[in-house]
Design a protein around this motif. Structure first.
Motif, PDB file in Angstrom:
ATOM      1  N   GLU A 121       0.607   1.001  -5.203  1.00  0.00           N
ATOM      2  CA  GLU A 121       0.493  -0.678  -5.119  1.00  0.00           C
ATOM      3  C   GLU A 121       2.028  -1.150  -5.377  1.00  0.00           C
ATOM      4  O   GLU A 121       2.448  -1.550  -4.875  1.00  0.00           O
ATOM      5  N   THR A 122       2.454  -0.612  -6.484  1.00  0.00           N
ATOM      6  CA  THR A 122       3.898  -0.451  -7.138  1.00  0.00           C
ATOM      7  C   THR A 122       4.634  -0.836  -6.352  1.00  0.00           C
ATOM      8  O   THR A 122       5.395  -1.834  -5.971  1.00  0.00           O
ATOM      9  N   ALA A 123       4.808   0.259  -4.982  1.00  0.00           N
ATOM     10  CA  ALA A 123       6.060   0.526  -3.841  1.00  0.00           C
ATOM     11  C   ALA A 123       5.541  -1.076  -3.424  1.00  0.00           C
ATOM     12  O   ALA A 123       7.109  -1.100  -2.492  1.00  0.00           O
ATOM     13  N   LEU A 124       4.671  -1.295  -3.120  1.00  0.00           N
ATOM     14  CA  LEU A 124       3.997  -2.120  -2.056  1.00  0.00           C
ATOM     15  C   LEU A 124       4.913  -3.735  -2.496  1.00  0.00           C
ATOM     16  O   LEU A 124       5.308  -4.008  -1.867  1.00  0.00           O
ATOM     17  N   VAL A 125       4.507  -4.096  -4.185  1.00  0.00           N
ATOM     18  CA  VAL A 125       4.969  -5.518  -4.500  1.00  0.00           C
ATOM     19  C   VAL A 125       6.809  -5.021  -4.706  1.00  0.00           C
ATOM     20  O   VAL A 125       7.280  -6.005  -4.519  1.00  0.00           O
ATOM     21  N   ARG A 126       6.859  -4.010  -4.839  1.00  0.00           N
ATOM     22  CA  ARG A 126       8.598  -3.748  -5.482  1.00  0.00           C
ATOM     23  C   ARG A 126       9.278  -4.119  -4.085  1.00  0.00           C
ATOM     24  O   ARG A 126      10.140  -4.854  -3.593  1.00  0.00           O
ATOM     25  N   ALA A 127       8.653  -3.929  -2.724  1.00  0.00           N
ATOM     26  CA  ALA A 127       8.944  -3.389  -1.336  1.00  0.00           C
ATOM     27  C   ALA A 127       8.893  -4.613  -1.132  1.00  0.00           C
ATOM     28  O   ALA A 127      10.240  -5.758  -0.460  1.00  0.00           O
ATOM     29  N   SER A 128       8.085  -6.517  -1.669  1.00  0.00           N
ATOM     30  CA  SER A 128       8.934  -7.241  -1.280  1.00  0.00           C
ATOM     31  C   SER A 128       8.875  -8.002  -2.150  1.00  0.00           C
ATOM     32  O   SER A 128       9.363  -9.202  -1.034  1.00  0.00           O
ATOM     33  N   VAL A 129       8.865  -7.751  -2.950  1.00  0.00           N
ATOM     34  CA  VAL A 129      10.663  -8.510  -3.670  1.00  0.00           C
ATOM     35  C   VAL A 129      11.802  -8.413  -3.521  1.00  0.00           C
ATOM     36  O   VAL A 129      12.304  -9.173  -3.524  1.00  0.00           O
ATOM     37  N   GLU A 156      14.051 -11.427  -1.939  1.00  0.00           N
ATOM     38  CA  GLU A 156      14.568 -12.017  -3.010  1.00  0.00           C
ATOM     39  C   GLU A 156      16.157 -12.996  -2.804  1.00  0.00           C
ATOM     40  O   GLU A 156      16.699 -13.363  -3.536  1.00  0.00           O
ATOM     41  N   PRO A 157      16.251 -12.436  -2.219  1.00  0.00           N
ATOM     42  CA  PRO A 157      17.750 -13.220  -0.930  1.00  0.00           C
ATOM     43  C   PRO A 157      17.172 -14.852  -1.012  1.00  0.00           C
ATOM     44  O   PRO A 157      17.856 -15.660  -0.918  1.00  0.00           O
ATOM     45  N   MET A 158      15.952 -15.215  -0.657  1.00  0.00           N
ATOM     46  CA  MET A 158      15.356 -16.588  -0.991  1.00  0.00           C
ATOM     47  C   MET A 158      14.477 -17.094  -1.813  1.00  0.00           C
ATOM     48  O   MET A 158      14.191 -18.056  -1.957  1.00  0.00           O
ATOM     49  N   ALA A 197      11.023 -14.301 -15.240  1.00  0.00           N
ATOM     50  CA  ALA A 197      10.080 -13.514 -15.359  1.00  0.00           C
ATOM     51  C   ALA A 197       9.392 -13.136 -14.156  1.00  0.00           C
ATOM     52  O   ALA A 197       9.256 -11.844 -14.731  1.00  0.00           O
ATOM     53  N   LEU A 198       9.079 -13.537 -13.205  1.00  0.00           N
ATOM     54  CA  LEU A 198       9.186 -12.632 -11.926  1.00  0.00           C
ATOM     55  C   LEU A 198       9.676 -11.137 -11.593  1.00  0.00           C
ATOM     56  O   LEU A 198       8.830  -9.788 -11.501  1.00  0.00           O
ATOM     57  N   LEU A 199      10.165 -11.163 -12.017  1.00  0.00           N
ATOM     58  CA  LEU A 199      11.332 -10.227 -11.934  1.00  0.00           C
ATOM     59  C   LEU A 199      11.472  -9.338 -12.936  1.00  0.00           C
ATOM     60  O   LEU A 199      10.958  -7.540 -12.863  1.00  0.00           O
ATOM     61  N   ARG A 200      10.760  -9.682 -13.768  1.00  0.00           N
ATOM     62  CA  ARG A 200      11.195  -9.089 -15.149  1.00  0.00           C
ATOM     63  C   ARG A 200       9.608  -8.186 -15.241  1.00  0.00           C
ATOM     64  O   ARG A 200       9.201  -6.264 -15.694  1.00  0.00           O
ATOM     65  N   ILE A 201       8.525  -8.901 -14.892  1.00  0.00           N
ATOM     66  CA  ILE A 201       6.867  -8.429 -14.476  1.00  0.00           C
ATOM     67  C   ILE A 201       7.515  -7.292 -14.069  1.00  0.00           C
ATOM     68  O   ILE A 201       6.921  -6.683 -13.931  1.00  0.00           O
ATOM     69  N   VAL A 202       7.844  -7.797 -12.470  1.00  0.00           N
ATOM     70  CA  VAL A 202       8.067  -6.159 -11.906  1.00  0.00           C
ATOM     71  C   VAL A 202       8.801  -5.263 -11.724  1.00  0.00           C
ATOM     72  O   VAL A 202       8.118  -4.098 -11.819  1.00  0.00           O
ATOM     73  N   ASP A 203       9.679  -5.128 -12.540  1.00  0.00           N
ATOM     74  CA  ASP A 203      10.638  -4.302 -13.541  1.00  0.00           C
ATOM     75  C   ASP A 203       9.557  -2.861 -13.996  1.00  0.00           C
ATOM     76  O   ASP A 203       9.802  -2.213 -14.529  1.00  0.00           O
ATOM     77  N   LEU A 204       8.847  -3.991 -15.181  1.00  0.00           N
ATOM     78  CA  LEU A 204       7.462  -3.060 -15.812  1.00  0.00           C
ATOM     79  C   LEU A 204       6.382  -3.111 -15.008  1.00  0.00           C
ATOM     80  O   LEU A 204       5.580  -2.626 -15.421  1.00  0.00           O
ATOM     81  N   VAL A 205       6.308  -3.043 -13.947  1.00  0.00           N
ATOM     82  CA  VAL A 205       4.876  -3.441 -13.502  1.00  0.00           C
ATOM     83  C   VAL A 205       4.373  -1.988 -13.691  1.00  0.00           C
ATOM     84  O   VAL A 205       3.216  -1.327 -13.530  1.00  0.00           O
TER      85      VAL A 205
END
Length: 413
Positions: A42-50, A54-56, A93-101
């Motif tokens: 699930e972590t990999a899925l979230v990070r892949a979607s980010v 991210e460019p948008m 905040a979103l990027l930090r949360i994804v980083d810490l997931v």
């Protein structure tokens, strides 16, 4: 994922205050049997979607707030009229949360901090489902075909865990203190170069620790909060002094420097940050400050003096030119009073008597500092480069303390 919240069953401390609380004011969550909210897949899925969206990112945050305000207009008054800074904070905040997931302990810490801080905006538990709905709809819109049911489920699970921690932290915090403090300006001193010292007296006791930072809202720019570190350790009279530099285009900083007068009332958010003296392991300390970053360092020096000078302190002040070497006279007087404080000033872009060079260069020359706890404060590039120079020469990262410039609670370049 399970969390333990130590809830107070007593009357809220702010109902009838008598004395300030004695220690760091920020309440913390204590994790019990903390597990990552997502599986590795699930972590990999979230990070892949980010990575896809991210460019948008800028467009996503604009769209998110547009649909949030359209669907739930009752939340619009919680935000300032100008939303540019708010959109940036959301993104960080979103990027930090994804980083810490996949780092549950730090995720709990970060999200608990957000939950406590959001009380001053009027955030309620009932708002979180609306935010989650609009956030996931925004991500789905911009991810396009990459937004699969599995990714949607992973994001739903992640957001649920984050919301639970934020809500619990806010509820715990509400039991012991207000969401914000009114404070009257009692003294204002211009210091040149667009800097003013603003002293305020909170209407009820405000407990904080030297080295922490505080959000400030002015009456001229409602809902706009900016973060400043008190330049003093807690005083008996309860006042706090902020060193504020007027930033080009900065509504709050310019209001405080050029408009605030004795008698004006501002609001303070809860104290935050872990750059406190009790975080030190060593008795030998290295303090490094650039510009108005001297404020929390000065507060820490005062705190050491209050505790009887049980630390040896090397303090380096840095600036581009001698004229910009802010606060050096004040610190020289403190060094003359306290034998345990050694002061050096460094100038990087001007030939003047004394030390020449950037702070990272000077620290390397005067080091090593691997037997010191290090406290860094100032412009983000200085903090980053100084930290890298120190770790390169043996200082352990866990002994380097500074404000969290990668979180949305600081206004940074």
């Amino acid at each position: 994922m399970r969390f333990r919240i130590n809830r107070s069953s007593s009357t809220p401390a702010y109902a009838a205050p008598e004395e300030p609380a004695p220690a760091p004011a920020e309440q913390t969550l204590e994790p019990e049997a903390v597990e990552a909210p997502l599986s590795a897949h699930e972590t990999a899925l979230v990070r892949a979607s980010v990575a896809v969206v991210e460019p948008m990112a800028a467009e996503i945050t604009v769209y998110f707030y547009a649909i949030l305000f359209a669907r739930y207009p009752e939340v619009r008054p919680m935000f300032p009229p100008g939303m540019d800074a708010q959109r940036g904070r959301l993104l960080r905040a979103l990027l930090r949360i994804v980083d810490l997931v996949d780092d549950p302990e730090n995720l709990v810490r970060f999200c608990g901090h957000l939950g406590r801080d959001h009380r001053k905006f009027g955030a309620l538990a009932a708002h979180f489902p609306a935010v989650g709905e609009c956030l996931l709809d925004s991500l789905a819109r911009y991810a396009g075909p990459a937004w699969t049911p599995d990714i949607a489920a992973a994001w739903t699970k992640a957001y649920g865990a984050v919301a639970d921690v934020m809500i619990s932290a806010a509820e715990q915090d509400e039991a012991v203190r207000p969401a914000m403090w009114a404070a009257t300006v009692v003294h204002r001193v211009p210091r040149g170069h667009g800097i003013a010292e603003i002293t305020v007296r909170p209407h009820i006791p405000y407990a904080y620790a030297a080295g922490q930072y505080v959000s400030v809202e002015t009456p001229w720019w409602p809902k706009q909060w900016r973060y400043y570190s008190p330049a003093n350790a807690p005083r008996e009279d309860g006042t706090l002094t902020f060193h504020v530099r007027a930033v080009a285009g900065g509504a709050v900083s310019n209001a405080l420097v050029h408009r605030a007068a004795v008698g004006d009332v501002v609001h303070l958010g809860p104290p935050m940050g872990d750059m406190v003296l009790d975080a030190a392991v060593h008795n030998d300390l290295l303090f490094v400050a650039g510009g108005t970053g001297l404020a929390p360092i000065r507060a820490l020096v005062e705190e050491i003096a209050r505790r009887g000078g049980r630390h040896q302190v090397d303090l380096f002040l840095g600036a581009r030119t001698g004229a910009e070497l802010y606060g050096v006279d004040d610190m020289l007087r403190m060094a003359q009073r306290h034998h345990w404080l050694a002061l050096r000033g460094a100038v990087s872009h001007e030939y003047v008597p004394g030390i020449r060079g950037s702070l990272p260069e000077v620290l390397t020359e005067y080091g090593p500092w691997y037997q010191h706890d290090v406290y860094l404060s100032g412009p983000v590039p200085m903090v980053v480069s100084a930290s890298e120079a120190l770790t390169l020469h043996g200082t352990l990262p866990e002994h380097i303390h500074h404000d969290p410039f990668d979180t949305p609670v600081l206004s940074v370049p």
